[in-house]
Design a protein around this motif. Structure first.
Motif, PDB file in Angstrom:
ATOM      1  N   VAL A 113      17.743 -10.332 -10.444  1.00 47.44           N
ATOM      2  CA  VAL A 113      16.912 -10.701 -11.602  1.00 47.44           C
ATOM      3  C   VAL A 113      15.665 -11.477 -11.183  1.00 47.44           C
ATOM      4  CG1 VAL A 113      16.901 -11.863 -13.843  1.00 47.44           C
ATOM      5  CG2 VAL A 113      18.985 -10.764 -13.034  1.00 47.44           C
ATOM      6  N   GLU A 114      15.806 -12.368 -10.178  1.00 46.44           N
ATOM      7  CA  GLU A 114      14.659 -13.172  -9.749  1.00 46.44           C
ATOM      8  C   GLU A 114      13.486 -12.294  -9.338  1.00 46.44           C
ATOM      9  OE1 GLU A 114      17.660 -14.097  -9.498  1.00 46.44           O
ATOM     10  OE2 GLU A 114      17.818 -16.283  -9.612  1.00 46.44           O
ATOM     11  N   ARG A 115      13.785 -11.287  -8.513  1.00 47.55           N
ATOM     12  CA  ARG A 115      12.737 -10.381  -8.029  1.00 47.55           C
ATOM     13  C   ARG A 115      12.002  -9.736  -9.201  1.00 47.55           C
ATOM     14  NH1 ARG A 115      11.356  -7.200  -3.789  1.00 47.55           N
ATOM     15  NH2 ARG A 115      11.643  -5.170  -4.745  1.00 47.55           N
ATOM     16  N   ILE A 116      12.782  -9.287 -10.174  1.00 49.16           N
ATOM     17  CA  ILE A 116      12.178  -8.597 -11.319  1.00 49.16           C
ATOM     18  C   ILE A 116      11.353  -9.577 -12.158  1.00 49.16           C
ATOM     19  CG2 ILE A 116      12.704  -7.335 -13.450  1.00 49.16           C
ATOM     20  CD1 ILE A 116      15.138  -6.141 -11.990  1.00 49.16           C
ATOM     21  N   ALA A 117      11.893 -10.791 -12.370  1.00 49.64           N
ATOM     22  CA  ALA A 117      11.148 -11.800 -13.143  1.00 49.64           C
ATOM     23  C   ALA A 117       9.849 -12.155 -12.430  1.00 49.64           C
ATOM     24  CB  ALA A 117      12.002 -13.049 -13.346  1.00 49.64           C
ATOM     25  N   MET A 118       9.930 -12.289 -11.087  1.00 51.62           N
ATOM     26  CA  MET A 118       8.732 -12.663 -10.323  1.00 51.62           C
ATOM     27  C   MET A 118       7.670 -11.573 -10.416  1.00 51.62           C
ATOM     28  SD  MET A 118      10.652 -14.415  -7.090  1.00 51.62           S
ATOM     29  CE  MET A 118       9.220 -14.827  -6.088  1.00 51.62           C
ATOM     30  N   MET A 119       8.125 -10.306 -10.345  1.00 51.40           N
ATOM     31  CA  MET A 119       7.183  -9.193 -10.492  1.00 51.40           C
ATOM     32  C   MET A 119       6.565  -9.198 -11.868  1.00 51.40           C
ATOM     33  SD  MET A 119       9.051  -5.942  -8.821  1.00 51.40           S
ATOM     34  CE  MET A 119       8.184  -4.864  -9.936  1.00 51.40           C
ATOM     35  N   LYS A 120       7.426  -9.303 -12.875  1.00 49.50           N
ATOM     36  CA  LYS A 120       6.973  -9.196 -14.251  1.00 49.50           C
ATOM     37  C   LYS A 120       5.959 -10.283 -14.596  1.00 49.50           C
ATOM     38  CE  LYS A 120       8.308  -8.464 -18.927  1.00 49.50           C
ATOM     39  NZ  LYS A 120       9.139  -7.681 -19.795  1.00 49.50           N
ATOM     40  N   TYR A 121       6.201 -11.522 -14.116  1.00 51.97           N
ATOM     41  CA  TYR A 121       5.335 -12.633 -14.505  1.00 51.97           C
ATOM     42  C   TYR A 121       4.357 -13.051 -13.409  1.00 51.97           C
ATOM     43  CZ  TYR A 121       8.487 -13.016 -18.464  1.00 51.97           C
ATOM     44  OH  TYR A 121       9.216 -12.769 -19.589  1.00 51.97           O
ATOM     45  N   GLY A 122       4.321 -12.284 -12.308  1.00 51.87           N
ATOM     46  CA  GLY A 122       3.383 -12.631 -11.242  1.00 51.87           C
ATOM     47  C   GLY A 122       3.673 -13.985 -10.628  1.00 51.87           C
ATOM     48  N   ILE A 123       4.949 -14.295 -10.399  1.00 47.00           N
ATOM     49  CA  ILE A 123       5.339 -15.563  -9.777  1.00 47.00           C
ATOM     50  C   ILE A 123       5.492 -15.321  -8.277  1.00 47.00           C
ATOM     51  CG2 ILE A 123       7.157 -17.312  -9.669  1.00 47.00           C
ATOM     52  CD1 ILE A 123       7.833 -16.426 -12.630  1.00 47.00           C
ATOM     53  N   GLY A 129      23.232  -2.308  -9.386  1.00 51.34           N
ATOM     54  CA  GLY A 129      23.090  -3.760  -9.365  1.00 51.34           C
ATOM     55  C   GLY A 129      21.654  -4.114  -9.030  1.00 51.34           C
ATOM     56  N   MET A 130      21.120  -5.105  -9.728  1.00 49.97           N
ATOM     57  CA  MET A 130      19.730  -5.501  -9.439  1.00 49.97           C
ATOM     58  C   MET A 130      19.576  -7.007  -9.447  1.00 49.97           C
ATOM     59  SD  MET A 130      18.092  -4.140 -12.993  1.00 49.97           S
ATOM     60  CE  MET A 130      19.371  -3.016 -13.545  1.00 49.97           C
ATOM     61  N   HIS A 165       0.800  -1.242   0.000  1.00 47.01           N
ATOM     62  CA  HIS A 165       0.000   0.000   0.000  1.00 47.01           C
ATOM     63  C   HIS A 165       0.827   1.284   0.000  1.00 47.01           C
ATOM     64  CE1 HIS A 165      -3.543  -2.491   0.403  1.00 47.01           C
ATOM     65  NE2 HIS A 165      -2.878  -3.175   1.321  1.00 47.01           N
ATOM     66  N   SER A 166       2.119   1.133  -0.390  1.00 48.87           N
ATOM     67  CA  SER A 166       2.952   2.338  -0.433  1.00 48.87           C
ATOM     68  C   SER A 166       2.945   2.952  -1.833  1.00 48.87           C
ATOM     69  CB  SER A 166       4.397   1.990  -0.062  1.00 48.87           C
ATOM     70  OG  SER A 166       4.969   1.216  -1.108  1.00 48.87           O
ATOM     71  N   GLY A 167       2.560   2.171  -2.831  1.00 52.87           N
ATOM     72  CA  GLY A 167       2.599   2.653  -4.212  1.00 52.87           C
ATOM     73  C   GLY A 167       3.975   2.525  -4.851  1.00 52.87           C
ATOM     74  N   TRP A 168       4.970   2.049  -4.080  1.00 52.53           N
ATOM     75  CA  TRP A 168       6.347   1.970  -4.611  1.00 52.53           C
ATOM     76  C   TRP A 168       6.958   0.598  -4.346  1.00 52.53           C
ATOM     77  CZ3 TRP A 168       8.238   5.970  -7.468  1.00 52.53           C
ATOM     78  CH2 TRP A 168       7.534   7.188  -7.381  1.00 52.53           C
ATOM     79  N   ILE A 169       7.834   0.178  -5.229  1.00 54.51           N
ATOM     80  CA  ILE A 169       8.528  -1.107  -5.079  1.00 54.51           C
ATOM     81  C   ILE A 169      10.027  -0.871  -5.205  1.00 54.51           C
ATOM     82  CG2 ILE A 169       8.940  -3.341  -6.173  1.00 54.51           C
ATOM     83  CD1 ILE A 169       6.012  -3.373  -6.979  1.00 54.51           C
ATOM     84  N   GLU A 170      10.765  -1.413  -4.215  1.00 50.21           N
ATOM     85  CA  GLU A 170      12.220  -1.231  -4.255  1.00 50.21           C
ATOM     86  C   GLU A 170      12.845  -2.214  -5.229  1.00 50.21           C
ATOM     87  OE1 GLU A 170      13.918  -0.123  -0.695  1.00 50.21           O
ATOM     88  OE2 GLU A 170      15.796  -1.208  -1.077  1.00 50.21           O
ATOM     89  N   LEU A 171      13.729  -1.704  -6.080  1.00 48.44           N
ATOM     90  CA  LEU A 171      14.191  -2.556  -7.170  1.00 48.44           C
ATOM     91  C   LEU A 171      15.694  -2.733  -7.286  1.00 48.44           C
ATOM     92  CD1 LEU A 171      12.250  -3.973  -8.988  1.00 48.44           C
ATOM     93  CD2 LEU A 171      12.901  -2.410 -10.803  1.00 48.44           C
ATOM     94  N   LEU A 172      16.470  -1.711  -6.961  1.00 49.44           N
ATOM     95  CA  LEU A 172      17.915  -1.896  -7.168  1.00 49.44           C
ATOM     96  C   LEU A 172      18.748  -0.950  -6.325  1.00 49.44           C
ATOM     97  CD1 LEU A 172      18.997   0.528  -9.364  1.00 49.44           C
ATOM     98  CD2 LEU A 172      17.606  -0.850 -10.867  1.00 49.44           C
ATOM     99  N   GLY A 173      20.039  -1.298  -6.238  1.00 42.45           N
ATOM    100  CA  GLY A 173      20.994  -0.467  -5.523  1.00 42.45           C
ATOM    101  C   GLY A 173      21.927   0.196  -6.519  1.00 42.45           C
ATOM    102  N   CYS A 174      22.383   1.397  -6.173  1.00 42.82           N
ATOM    103  CA  CYS A 174      23.275   2.102  -7.104  1.00 42.82           C
ATOM    104  C   CYS A 174      24.055   3.192  -6.373  1.00 42.82           C
ATOM    105  CB  CYS A 174      22.458   2.719  -8.237  1.00 42.82           C
ATOM    106  SG  CYS A 174      21.323   4.004  -7.687  1.00 42.82           S
ATOM    107  N   GLY A 175      24.900   3.870  -7.099  1.00 42.15           N
ATOM    108  CA  GLY A 175      25.631   4.983  -6.505  1.00 42.15           C
ATOM    109  C   GLY A 175      26.765   5.434  -7.404  1.00 42.15           C
ATOM    110  N   MET A 176      27.442   6.502  -6.956  1.00 50.46           N
ATOM    111  CA  MET A 176      28.624   6.992  -7.672  1.00 50.46           C
ATOM    112  C   MET A 176      29.832   6.200  -7.183  1.00 50.46           C
ATOM    113  SD  MET A 176      27.156   9.158  -9.532  1.00 50.46           S
ATOM    114  CE  MET A 176      28.582   9.822 -10.386  1.00 50.46           C
TER     115      MET A 176
END
Ligand code: PHE
Length: 345
Positions: A317-327, A314-315, A276-287
């Motif tokens: 892949v499993e998390r993203i695949a699961m989101m994308k395909y509803g797994i 860096g991200m 219910h936050s409207g946001w999904i955490e997806l990856l880490g990054c930086g300079m």
């Protein structure tokens, strides 16, 4: 005798006659050819053997020729007809394999960056402590090492710490390997398998996949990082997706950020998937931290922290695949269960 062959072969019109002819001449026990061979060839004096042999072969050729033109090469016509292939029948289609949903997701992420001019690299899964930690600004005994749940290779204690082998806990060591090999500028994505001593549950697996990214050059800024990742997320999830950046910490980037995307399930209004936050955490990054450049510089002088800057991300892949395909269960990605996999063919 050749005339005899010709005479006896005038009526080879059916299978029966052909078989008769074949037995008469070539029969293994009573055949004429065997009788001739026994009577002439075997007992011939040495100086006549060549001559008799040649004639014998002529005779044999003539018999074979007759049999061939009668359509008999040792197989009956009936048998030939039974074995004939009807080339007009439609072929049997073999089922085609398909990309595994995880690999497909990984390839799609990679190609989003390739379209922006990134090249693709790989590195070893068994790494040294140096590349997995030290070169990435995790000093020995630094508490950040504990966050990585490292699986180490046995019997390494006698080596200096930096040479000890472990299973890489992230794809970031390939950042360093890339820079050591290649002077700036660098734009590279690195897909690969990583290992952590994590208990498996619905969303965690001790072996999983990451896509790492590194961009280094003169005057690369945090705005470049934001623009690149915002574009990548829109290219991957759809142009209506929004991104936001939160302060975070990684030893090898400064400043560091966690990237969130607007929930792809509810569009940002709030649902169970995004808690219910409207946001999904997806990856880490930086300079890239200047301390990282300083270590690389010893091997590639071009990485002078005063002259170049860069960003990394860096991200998982499993998390993203699961989101994308509803797994909902990560284990399904590794089960090899065709009933599951065929849904993605
Ligand atoms: N390597 C980090 C991790 O596995 C992710 C990361 C990569 C963060 C690159 C910043 C830059 O958690």
């Amino acid at each position: 005798i050749v005339d005899e062959v010709q005479d006896s072969s005038t009526n080879l019109t059916d299978d029966e006659a052909v078989e008769q002819f074949r037995l008469h001449w070539l029969g293994r026990k009573q055949g004429r050819l065997k009788a001739i061979s026994d009577a002439w060839l075997k007992s011939a004096p040495a100086d006549a053997k060549k001559h008799i042999g040649q004639r014998f072969n002529k005779l044999k050729e003539e018999i074979d020729r007759r049999l061939e033109s009668a359509g008999n090469v040792g197989i009956s016509r009936a048998q030939l007809a039974a074995e004939a292939i009807d080339v007009t029948l439609p072929g049997l289609r073999r089922p085609l394999g398909a990309e595994h949903p995880l690999i497909k997701t990984m390839n799609e992420i990679v190609s989003v960056f390739q379209a922006m001019g990134y090249s693709v690299g790989v590195g070893p899964e068994v790494e040294t402590d140096y590349y997995n930690f030290e070169s990435l600004n995790f000093p020995p005994n630094h508490p950040a090492r504990d966050t990585q749940d490292t699986l180490v290779i046995a019997n390494q204690e006698r080596k200096p710490l930096r040479d000890r082998l472990l299973m890489r806990t992230h794809t970031s060591p390939v950042q360093i390997r890339t820079m050591e090999r290649q002077p700036p500028p660098v734009q590279i994505v690195i897909p690969g398998k990583v290992h952590r001593n994590d208990a498996a549950d619905a969303t965690h697996s001790p072996i999983f996949h990451q896509v790492e990214g590194l961009c280094v050059g003169p005057k690369i800024t945090f705005s470049d990082l934001k623009g690149t990742l915002d574009h990548a997320m829109k290219a991957f999830f759809g142009s209506s997706v929004k991104t936001r950046f939160f302060p975070s910490f990684f030893p090898f980037t400064e400043p560091s950020a966690d990237v969130q995307i607007s929930c792809i399930f509810c569009g940002g209004t709030g649902c169970r998937k995004c808690k219910h936050s409207g946001w999904i955490e997806l990856l880490g990054c930086g300079m890239v931290d200047p301390a990282v450049f300083a270590l690389v510089q010893a091997k590639q002088p071009g990485y002078d922290p005063k002259k170049v800057s860069g960003f990394a991300f860096g991200m998982g892949v499993e998390r993203i695949a699961m989101m994308k395909y509803g797994i909902s269960e990560i284990g399904q990605l590794y089960s090899g269960d065709m009933r599951f996999l065929e849904q993605f063919a």
